[in-house]
Enzyme design. Sequence first.
Site, short mmCIF file in Angstrom:
data_model
loop_
_atom_site.label_atom_id
_atom_site.label_comp_id
_atom_site.label_asym_id
_atom_site.label_seq_id
_atom_site.Cartn_x
_atom_site.Cartn_y
_atom_site.Cartn_z
N ARG A 117 84.22 68.30 -3.32
CA ARG A 117 85.58 68.76 -3.58
C ARG A 117 86.01 68.68 -5.04
O ARG A 117 85.62 67.77 -5.75
CB ARG A 117 86.57 67.93 -2.74
CG ARG A 117 86.42 68.19 -1.26
CD ARG A 117 87.31 67.32 -0.40
NE ARG A 117 87.13 67.66 1.01
CZ ARG A 117 86.06 67.31 1.73
NH1 ARG A 117 85.12 66.56 1.19
NH2 ARG A 117 85.97 67.69 2.98
N HIS A 142 82.75 72.81 -1.89
CA HIS A 142 81.42 73.46 -1.88
C HIS A 142 81.43 74.86 -2.50
O HIS A 142 80.82 75.79 -1.96
CB HIS A 142 80.88 73.51 -0.46
CG HIS A 142 80.56 72.16 0.13
ND1 HIS A 142 80.19 71.06 -0.61
CD2 HIS A 142 80.57 71.71 1.43
CE1 HIS A 142 79.97 70.02 0.18
NE2 HIS A 142 80.21 70.38 1.43
N HIS A 216 72.62 71.18 1.88
CA HIS A 216 73.46 70.65 2.95
C HIS A 216 72.74 70.65 4.30
O HIS A 216 73.29 71.09 5.32
CB HIS A 216 74.75 71.46 3.03
CG HIS A 216 75.94 70.69 3.49
ND1 HIS A 216 76.04 70.18 4.77
CD2 HIS A 216 77.08 70.33 2.85
CE1 HIS A 216 77.22 69.57 4.89
NE2 HIS A 216 77.86 69.64 3.74
N ASP A 288 81.86 59.76 4.90
CA ASP A 288 81.91 61.04 4.20
C ASP A 288 82.25 60.71 2.75
O ASP A 288 83.31 61.07 2.24
CB ASP A 288 82.98 61.95 4.84
CG ASP A 288 82.91 63.37 4.32
OD1 ASP A 288 82.09 63.64 3.42
OD2 ASP A 288 83.68 64.22 4.81
N GLU A 354 73.44 64.37 0.65
CA GLU A 354 73.53 65.39 -0.39
C GLU A 354 73.45 64.73 -1.76
O GLU A 354 74.36 64.03 -2.16
CB GLU A 354 74.85 66.15 -0.25
CG GLU A 354 75.07 66.78 1.12
CD GLU A 354 76.55 66.92 1.47
OE1 GLU A 354 77.27 67.63 0.76
OE2 GLU A 354 76.99 66.30 2.46
C1 GLA Z 1 80.56 67.68 2.99
C2 GLA Z 1 81.92 67.11 2.89
C3 GLA Z 1 82.50 66.96 4.23
C4 GLA Z 1 82.48 68.24 5.01
C5 GLA Z 1 81.08 68.76 5.08
C6 GLA Z 1 81.02 70.11 5.72
O1 GLA Z 1 79.63 66.75 3.31
O2 GLA Z 1 81.96 65.91 2.17
O3 GLA Z 1 83.80 66.47 4.11
O4 GLA Z 1 83.29 69.17 4.38
O5 GLA Z 1 80.53 68.84 3.79
O6 GLA Z 1 81.66 70.15 6.95
#
Ligand code: GLA
Length: 388
Positions: A117, A142, A216, A288, A354
């Site tokens: 983000r 993304h 991803h 996350d 990632e």
């Molecule tokens: C990344 C983001 C998550 C989500 C996924 C896709 O990993 O950090 O918050 O948006 O991609 O769903």
Amino acid sequence: MELNRRTIMAGAAAAGLAAATVGGGSAHAASGRSGGGRGPVRTPFGRLADGTRVDSWALQNGGTRMRVLSYGGIVQSLEIPDRRGRYANVSLGFDGLEQYVSSSPYFGALIGRYGNRIDRGRFTLDGRTHQLSVNDGENSLHGGEKGFDKRVWDVEPFTRGSDVGLHLRLTSPDGEMGYPGTLRVKVTYTLTRDGDWRVDYEARTDRATVVNLTSHVYWNLAGESSGTVLDHELTIDASRFTPVDAGLIPTGERARVAATPFDFRRGKPIGRDIRSAHQQVLYGQGFDHNWVLDKGITARPQHAATLRDPSSGRTLRIATNEPGLQFYSGNFLDGTLVGTGGRVYRQGDGLCLETQHFPDSPNQPSFPSTVLRPGEVYRTTTVHAFGV
Ligand code: GLA
């Protein structure tokens, strides 16, 4: 391990993958004399609404088999053996192109121009403020609405010594999704003779810009559609992570993982602390977050994380020269998507690791820079090594 083309077909059929005319007249078949390498072999996968053709590429080497789409550079399937030699597709995905276009949460895709983000999709560089495409509440995620995951890449197959692979290229025009500079990108997927999947990213610009490319893939080492990954054991070589606010934007802090659910230094099952009431777990609806790898930015890929599925014995070791790792525990999978195996994906049925620079770096002066200037070459590498 020597595998023939028929084996690829059998494996693909067993995994419920789209039927493919492997070895057809137009396919670029290489002879794969060393390292058990086969392919890359191209088959048509489908067409986009505007008629653009999308191909699927099958490649295998060192016991690893994968299928890659020209759309999004998507890893549609990746098959590896368990401790008894039984193959499973360990990457979440779809059967058909339509689902990738309409409803994919980035399954298997290449991410760009910016992984994760950017706060309100806005950043200032050299005194100029850029407004990006916003696609995640008020933030840009993304790469924006039409990121590299939704572009058709130009794919060129190669065999080099005992390696087989694909060069994926695209040019992102100046201003695309709000990003400054024409960005020329080349990503190379290599399957080595040991069955490792290596990803080399390269980019050049003609104007100062920001770049943060990643992949991803959603992993489930017990096999996609086999249930959740909560029993998988994860080790992350990181003493700190970057906490986020409610919108999952980093606060700028690098907090210690010690005595928190974020401590994966000694390895633990993903499910152990995923129901913790820690504020950060609540914000993420699970994990996350970006882990700050202890090794930092390195000239060569160095070990970052290990994932292990005790039931099958399969392991994945990730090495990178990037300073960060986003561990996302598939929290937004909500039972609305039907995967390659014909079954529904639910929360925690796959996880992403990632490798990256930190989220929102363009707005965080204390984070390692993601700025790329004309004349410079952006280069990063991540190696996925499979074992049992
Ligand atoms: C990344 C983001 C998550 C989500 C996924 C896709 O990993 O950090 O918050 O948006 O991609 O769903």
